[in-house]
Design a protein around this motif. Structure first.
Motif, PDB file in Angstrom:
ATOM      1  N   ALA A 702      -5.073 -13.413   7.254  1.00  0.00           N
ATOM      2  CA  ALA A 702      -3.911 -14.261   6.964  1.00  0.00           C
ATOM      3  C   ALA A 702      -3.480 -14.010   5.517  1.00  0.00           C
ATOM      4  O   ALA A 702      -4.306 -13.734   4.643  1.00  0.00           O
ATOM      5  N   TYR A 703      -2.193 -14.119   5.281  1.00  0.00           N
ATOM      6  CA  TYR A 703      -1.665 -13.854   3.945  1.00  0.00           C
ATOM      7  C   TYR A 703      -2.106 -14.943   2.963  1.00  0.00           C
ATOM      8  O   TYR A 703      -2.068 -16.133   3.252  1.00  0.00           O
ATOM      9  N   TYR A 704      -2.512 -14.498   1.780  1.00  0.00           N
ATOM     10  CA  TYR A 704      -2.717 -15.387   0.647  1.00  0.00           C
ATOM     11  C   TYR A 704      -1.559 -15.212  -0.347  1.00  0.00           C
ATOM     12  O   TYR A 704      -1.081 -16.177  -0.931  1.00  0.00           O
ATOM     13  N   LYS A 705      -1.125 -13.969  -0.500  1.00  0.00           N
ATOM     14  CA  LYS A 705       0.031 -13.670  -1.351  1.00  0.00           C
ATOM     15  C   LYS A 705       0.859 -12.556  -0.720  1.00  0.00           C
ATOM     16  O   LYS A 705       0.309 -11.649  -0.085  1.00  0.00           O
ATOM     17  N   TYR A 706       2.164 -12.652  -0.928  1.00  0.00           N
ATOM     18  CA  TYR A 706       3.080 -11.603  -0.463  1.00  0.00           C
ATOM     19  C   TYR A 706       3.751 -11.021  -1.705  1.00  0.00           C
ATOM     20  O   TYR A 706       4.392 -11.737  -2.474  1.00  0.00           O
ATOM     21  N   PHE A 707       3.572  -9.726  -1.912  1.00  0.00           N
ATOM     22  CA  PHE A 707       4.024  -9.075  -3.142  1.00  0.00           C
ATOM     23  C   PHE A 707       3.587  -9.882  -4.370  1.00  0.00           C
ATOM     24  O   PHE A 707       4.340 -10.106  -5.309  1.00  0.00           O
ATOM     25  N   GLY A 708       2.340 -10.334  -4.332  1.00  0.00           N
ATOM     26  CA  GLY A 708       1.763 -11.004  -5.480  1.00  0.00           C
ATOM     27  C   GLY A 708       2.161 -12.447  -5.664  1.00  0.00           C
ATOM     28  O   GLY A 708       1.776 -13.067  -6.669  1.00  0.00           O
ATOM     29  N   HIS A 709       2.957 -13.033  -4.731  1.00  0.00           N
ATOM     30  CA  HIS A 709       3.389 -14.423  -4.869  1.00  0.00           C
ATOM     31  C   HIS A 709       2.839 -15.275  -3.739  1.00  0.00           C
ATOM     32  O   HIS A 709       2.800 -14.838  -2.587  1.00  0.00           O
ATOM     33  N   ARG A 710       2.473 -16.508  -4.090  1.00  0.00           N
ATOM     34  CA  ARG A 710       2.013 -17.444  -3.071  1.00  0.00           C
ATOM     35  C   ARG A 710       3.172 -17.965  -2.225  1.00  0.00           C
ATOM     36  O   ARG A 710       2.974 -18.438  -1.113  1.00  0.00           O
ATOM     37  N   THR A 711       4.369 -17.911  -2.757  1.00  0.00           N
ATOM     38  CA  THR A 711       5.551 -18.367  -2.021  1.00  0.00           C
ATOM     39  C   THR A 711       6.300 -17.173  -1.454  1.00  0.00           C
ATOM     40  O   THR A 711       6.142 -16.042  -1.904  1.00  0.00           O
ATOM     41  N   MET A 712       7.138 -17.465  -0.454  1.00  0.00           N
ATOM     42  CA  MET A 712       7.839 -16.396   0.252  1.00  0.00           C
ATOM     43  C   MET A 712       9.108 -15.996  -0.510  1.00  0.00           C
ATOM     44  O   MET A 712      10.237 -16.188  -0.059  1.00  0.00           O
ATOM     45  N   ASP A 713       8.917 -15.434  -1.702  1.00  0.00           N
ATOM     46  CA  ASP A 713      10.029 -14.936  -2.505  1.00  0.00           C
ATOM     47  C   ASP A 713      10.342 -13.501  -2.104  1.00  0.00           C
ATOM     48  O   ASP A 713       9.466 -12.748  -1.672  1.00  0.00           O
ATOM     49  N   MET A 714      11.598 -13.144  -2.273  1.00  0.00           N
ATOM     50  CA  MET A 714      11.989 -11.765  -1.964  1.00  0.00           C
ATOM     51  C   MET A 714      11.751 -10.901  -3.198  1.00  0.00           C
ATOM     52  O   MET A 714      12.177 -11.242  -4.302  1.00  0.00           O
ATOM     53  N   TYR A 715      11.086  -9.794  -2.999  1.00  0.00           N
ATOM     54  CA  TYR A 715      10.850  -8.822  -4.065  1.00  0.00           C
ATOM     55  C   TYR A 715      11.683  -7.595  -3.714  1.00  0.00           C
ATOM     56  O   TYR A 715      11.412  -6.888  -2.747  1.00  0.00           O
ATOM     57  N   SER A 716      12.743  -7.368  -4.495  1.00  0.00           N
ATOM     58  CA  SER A 716      13.666  -6.307  -4.118  1.00  0.00           C
ATOM     59  C   SER A 716      14.372  -5.765  -5.346  1.00  0.00           C
ATOM     60  O   SER A 716      14.251  -6.306  -6.450  1.00  0.00           O
ATOM     61  N   GLN A 726      19.729   2.283 -12.437  1.00  0.00           N
ATOM     62  CA  GLN A 726      20.641   1.155 -12.255  1.00  0.00           C
ATOM     63  C   GLN A 726      20.010   0.022 -11.452  1.00  0.00           C
ATOM     64  O   GLN A 726      20.713  -0.811 -10.894  1.00  0.00           O
ATOM     65  N   ALA A 727      18.697  -0.015 -11.377  1.00  0.00           N
ATOM     66  CA  ALA A 727      18.039  -1.062 -10.593  1.00  0.00           C
ATOM     67  C   ALA A 727      16.660  -1.343 -11.159  1.00  0.00           C
ATOM     68  O   ALA A 727      15.983  -0.448 -11.659  1.00  0.00           O
ATOM     69  N   VAL A 728      16.268  -2.608 -11.075  1.00  0.00           N
ATOM     70  CA  VAL A 728      14.888  -3.006 -11.377  1.00  0.00           C
ATOM     71  C   VAL A 728      14.424  -3.899 -10.236  1.00  0.00           C
ATOM     72  O   VAL A 728      15.241  -4.541  -9.566  1.00  0.00           O
ATOM     73  N   TYR A 729      13.143  -3.928 -10.000  1.00  0.00           N
ATOM     74  CA  TYR A 729      12.591  -4.792  -8.946  1.00  0.00           C
ATOM     75  C   TYR A 729      12.264  -6.155  -9.541  1.00  0.00           C
ATOM     76  O   TYR A 729      11.697  -6.255 -10.631  1.00  0.00           O
ATOM     77  N   ALA A 730      12.663  -7.192  -8.825  1.00  0.00           N
ATOM     78  CA  ALA A 730      12.461  -8.550  -9.320  1.00  0.00           C
ATOM     79  C   ALA A 730      12.318  -9.506  -8.145  1.00  0.00           C
ATOM     80  O   ALA A 730      12.656  -9.180  -7.001  1.00  0.00           O
ATOM     81  N   TYR A 731      11.807 -10.709  -8.437  1.00  0.00           N
ATOM     82  CA  TYR A 731      11.652 -11.746  -7.421  1.00  0.00           C
ATOM     83  C   TYR A 731      12.895 -12.636  -7.392  1.00  0.00           C
ATOM     84  O   TYR A 731      13.551 -12.857  -8.406  1.00  0.00           O
TER      85      TYR A 731
END
Length: 881
Positions: A702-716, A726-731
């Motif tokens: 089971a997930y504990y973290k998604y892309f390092g976050h406990r909440t379901m934030d979008m990492y894109s 022209q792009a950086v990855y952020a939550y």
């Protein structure tokens, strides 16, 4: 996947008729890359010593498996909703206002730093030197040596004559062009020379000419008054102080104020703006507190087309604008002042009001008024880019491609090879190698047996008539095959006379006013009526050229879409209107375009007619024409079944991606959106963390973290001026509240599953989890299993299930749909196959049919339960799937 059989009728409000395509089967494989154990503190233990957590990067692999049922031929055409375009279109038309502010600010800055400079010089010159017609006539005839007729043409022509500062603007540009490039072959003078067709006209704009001498006097006085004569600095000074229009050089009276605003503004001389672009005039009109920008204007208005940018204080930067408004909204005024080198809070407040006002375009729809008509604000940028590119190409091709094609046909008729033409007048032994090299070159050579190679003769036609050091002359010379003297010989022997003769015959054929047509005469004729390609010259017909409504049929790689009006519309456009339409004060400019679209959507045809002079009978055709210029634009797309499955470049998205952010482009739009895809995260991506099962087998995997976050934030990827990509990855938080992640990925459910369990399954592709509930008991390969399926409550609106409000399952909708919009950035609701669990009204909105090769609309499919819905058979003690 469904084939939409009636897309045109759907757009008119008809019920969709969908044919379900046979299944295309593939199996998912998940790979855990760069995995490691973590201890209770999430410290790495490597992959030898176990811990309570496993961290990893994820790779999804899809492998096609054989279809055991009905098979659809892969070349079958399928019309479907263009999902990728829909997502991009929605997100770009629903941007926050800084995105649209950037476009308008860019237009202001470019106009201030270019248009203002030329117009103010023309304004001063006309008032000080050229409004005295007797003195001008005396100079032109007695000093410059022009005939009385030629002098009269220069003095009185209403388009480019010395009759006012607007008409003289192109002359000023031509003088600057020459004194920058030292050539009369390209730039603004080419248009003047082509228009007047007067010998020695260039003597007026060269360094020794009267125009440049008078311009120098103005520039010297600019230095005295403003402390600078630099084009960019003068424009920035006008933006910050309005000093240029209020105090022009040489003591000329200030620019008269506009009727609406009692200030001397650039708006008077450039009426494509809908408001005074200068800060002090805006501040006064908006009754804001005064603030000075004269010391920081050069920094605030710096434009950079290179990535990464280096000016963190420029407002002509999307990243900086976002930072600016974030500070304003958060009340971080001290940080704002430090970031943008401001000295007072009023400076920040006024800039915020100015920038927000620039993006304001009100629209009322179904009784609701919004401040930002994102559709008009964005689409106007794309249409501007499309029409400018198409018109510039057409203006070139009607003038140069037509004689080039005639020349190619002549060579073809008499079997005259490229080598014969180039070698004419040259020593065949001395130049044999060079002749071969020229004719074999893909850019400048041609072959009468290769029809598409005719276009290379356009370069020779231009070089012959424009001479050195023109751009096209240098294309040939820079091949380093022949020297300038040899090139001059080739041009004089083979091209100058025939090209000129063809241009004269074109003028006779199409009724131009002079011996040779002007650029605009041919452009207007072809754009308005397609006469050049549809009513062909006899030599082209004899050559086998087919008539056409568009130059795209001659040069398909040069035009993404046809540009001619007559190609798209059966409603003729009056010839007198064409010139009013195709200019930079009208629809070659994004500001008039966005107003036209905005008025159109509000149904205000009277205002369209009043503002643009377009009769009511042309308003709908005009709107349809403008949208058809966007390549691949449309809610539906027809592709082969194979293309939908494997992916194909989307023409519209590729077009958007080709445009810079100033003009409405965005570098992150997906050009390819295949149904079969894979995701491969790199070692540098934040890792996912799952329970290993060491502490408790109940939550294994089971997930504990998604892309390092406990909440379901979008990492894109997010746009950034500071990244070379022209792009950086952020939550970013995408749901209505922060939702803690739960559940596994559906491959493991822990141990000891019970019938009353509600099992969460996290679905990364839609960034939310669904709940599986028990439905019945079953067997699988001799094992007793529980059949779990998605809880139907997950598909209900928040009016029925309030907890669904956090996923924006709004109360005013239909039960039976699942919001999957998080990753897409646009509203997107899906149902299970055949609207399973949908309420009756939703089921009746669509007609479903089963696909058969013979009669695809013969067998109706009604909503029913199918094994295509998500389910899992779980062995309860070990939770094996």
């Amino acid at each position: 996947m469904f084939n939409i059989t009636n897309p045109d009728e759907i757009m008119q409000g008809a019920k969709p008729k969908l044919v379900e395509t046979p299944e295309f089967r593939f199996r998912e494989y998940s790979r855990l890359n760069y995995w490691e154990y973590l201890d209770e503190n999430e410290t790495s233990l490597g992959n030898e010593t176990s811990g309570p957590y496993i961290a990893y990067n994820y790779q999804l692999i899809l492998k096609e498996i054989e279809n055991e049922g009905t098979v659809m031929p892969l070349d079958t055409p399928i019309t479907s909703l263009n999902i990728a375009q829909y997502f991009t279109f929605y997100s770009m038309t629903h941007q926050a206002f800084p995105f649209y502010s950037l476009h308008s600010l860019y237009d202001v800055v470019i106009a201030m730093q270019n248009d203002l400079y030329d117009i103010i010089i023309a304004y001063v010159l006309y008032d000080k030197f050229y409004s005295n017609t007797a003195a001008v006539e005396d100079y032109l005839t007695n000093v410059a040596g022009f005939s009385q007729a030629d002098a009269n043409a220069i003095m009185t022509d209403t388009k480019y004559g010395w009759t006012g500062y607007n008409q003289m603007k192109l002359w000023i540009q031509a003088a600057f062009d020459y004194n920058s490039t030292k050539t009369l072959s390209d730039g603004a003078f080419e248009t003047l020379d082509n228009y007047f067709q007067i010998q020695n006209l260039g003597n007026l704009v060269v360094t020794e000419g009267i125009l440049w001498q008078n311009i120098t006097v103005v520039l010297e006085d600019m230095e005295r008054i403003y402390g600078t004569s630099d084009r960019v600095a003068v424009g920035n000074l006008q933006w910050a102080t309005a000093a240029v229009t209020n105090n022009p050089p040489l003591g000329v009276q200030k620019i008269p104020p506009t009727p609406t605003y009692n200030f001397s503004s650039f708006l008077t001389i450039n009426q494509t703006f809908t408001f005074p672009p200068e800060m002090p005039i805006f501040i006064a009109a908006a009754k804001l507190k005064e603030a000075d920008y004269s010391q920081i204007a050069n920094t605030l208005l710096e434009v950079s087309h290179t990535i990464p940018k280096t000016n963190y204080m420029s407002l002509v930067s999307l990243s900086n604008l976002i930072t600016f408004f974030t500070d304003i909204a958060g009340g971080n005024l001290q940080d704002l002042n430090e970031r943008f080198n401001l000295t007072t809070y009023n400076q920040g407040y006024n800039l915020a009001a100015y920038l927000q006002y620039m993006a304001t375009l009100k629209i009322t729809y179904e009784g609701t008024t919004t401040n930002y008509d994102g559709y008009s604000l964005w689409i106007s940028r794309l249409v501007t880019k499309a029409i400018q590119t198409g018109i510039n190409n057409l203006k070139n091709d009607v003038y140069w491609a037509l004689p080039a094609k005639l020349l190619f046909c002549k060579y073809k008729e008499f079997s005259t090879s490229c080598k014969s033409v180039i070698g004419n007048g040259l020593d065949p032994q001395q130049y044999a190698t060079q002749i071969d090299a020229i004719c074999a070159d893909p850019d400048i050579g041609w072959d009468i047996n290769t029809p598409s190679s005719w276009i290379n003769l356009e370069i020779w036609a231009k070089a012959a008539l424009k001479h050195k050091p023109s751009y096209d002359y240098n294309i040939i010379l820079n091949k380093n095959i022949i020297n300038a003297a040899t090139l001059d010989t080739i041009l004089a022997n083979n091209f100058e006379v025939p090209i000129t003769t063809y241009m004269q015959s074109i003028s006779q054929k199409y009724g131009c006013a002079k011996a040779i047509c002007t650029f605009d005469e041919l452009l207007y004729k072809q754009w308005g009526s397609s006469v050049l390609t549809n009513n062909l010259m006899e030599a082209l017909t004899t050559c086998g050229v087919s008539s056409s409504m568009t130059f795209q049929s001659w040069l398909p790689s040069r035009y993404l879409t046809p540009i001619e009006w007559a190609y798209f519309s059966e409603t003729p456009i009056p010839a007198a209107m064409v010139g009013n339409f195709l200019n930079y004060n009208a629809f070659l400019n994004p500001t008039p375009l966005k107003l036209f679209l905005n008025y159109y959507f509000q149904g205000n045809t009277a205002l369209i007619t009043k503002t643009f002079g377009i009769p009511s009978s042309l308003i709908d055709p005009m709107y349809n024409y403008l949208l058809k210029l966007l390549p691949g634009y449309g809610l539906f797309a027809t592709r082969t079944y194979q293309q939908w499955i494997y992916g194909v470049p989307d023409t519209f998205l590729a077009f958007v991606k080709s445009i810079d952010v100033y003009n409405g482009g965005y570098p992150l739009v997906p050009v390819i959106y295949p149904l079969k895809s894979f995701a491969n995260e790199t070692q540098t991506s934040p890792k996912h963390v799952v329970y290993s099962g060491k502490t408790s087998t109940k939550h294994t995997k089971a997930y504990y973290k998604y892309f390092g976050h406990r909440t379901m934030d979008m990492y894109s990827a997010k746009y950034s001026d500071w990244s070379p990509y022209q792009a950086v990855y952020a939550y970013s938080q995408v749901w209505g509240e922060e939702i803690e992640i739960e559940g596994g990925d559906g491959g493991n459910y822990g141990t000891h599953v019970h019938k009353d369990d509600r099992i969460p399954v996290f679905i990364s592709s839609i960034l939310r989890y669904g709940i599986l509930t028990y439905k019945f008991s079953d067997t699988y390969n001799g094992l007793d299993v529980y059949f779990f399926h998605v809880d139907p409550d997950e598909l209900k609106t928040s009016a029925t299930v309030p907890a669904n409000a956090k996923y924006f399952q709004l109360p005013n909708g239909f039960d039976g749909f699942f919001n999957i919009s998080a990753q897409s950035g646009a509203p997107c609701f899906v149902s299970f196959p055949h609207c399973l669990y949908c309420e009756a009204d939703a089921q009746n909105m669509v007609e479903y049919y089963e696909w058969t090769p013979e009669a695809p609309l013969s067998k109706r499919i009604y909503p029913y339960e199918t094994h295509d819905m998500p389910w899992a058979k779980i062995e309860p003690s070990q939770a094996l799937v």
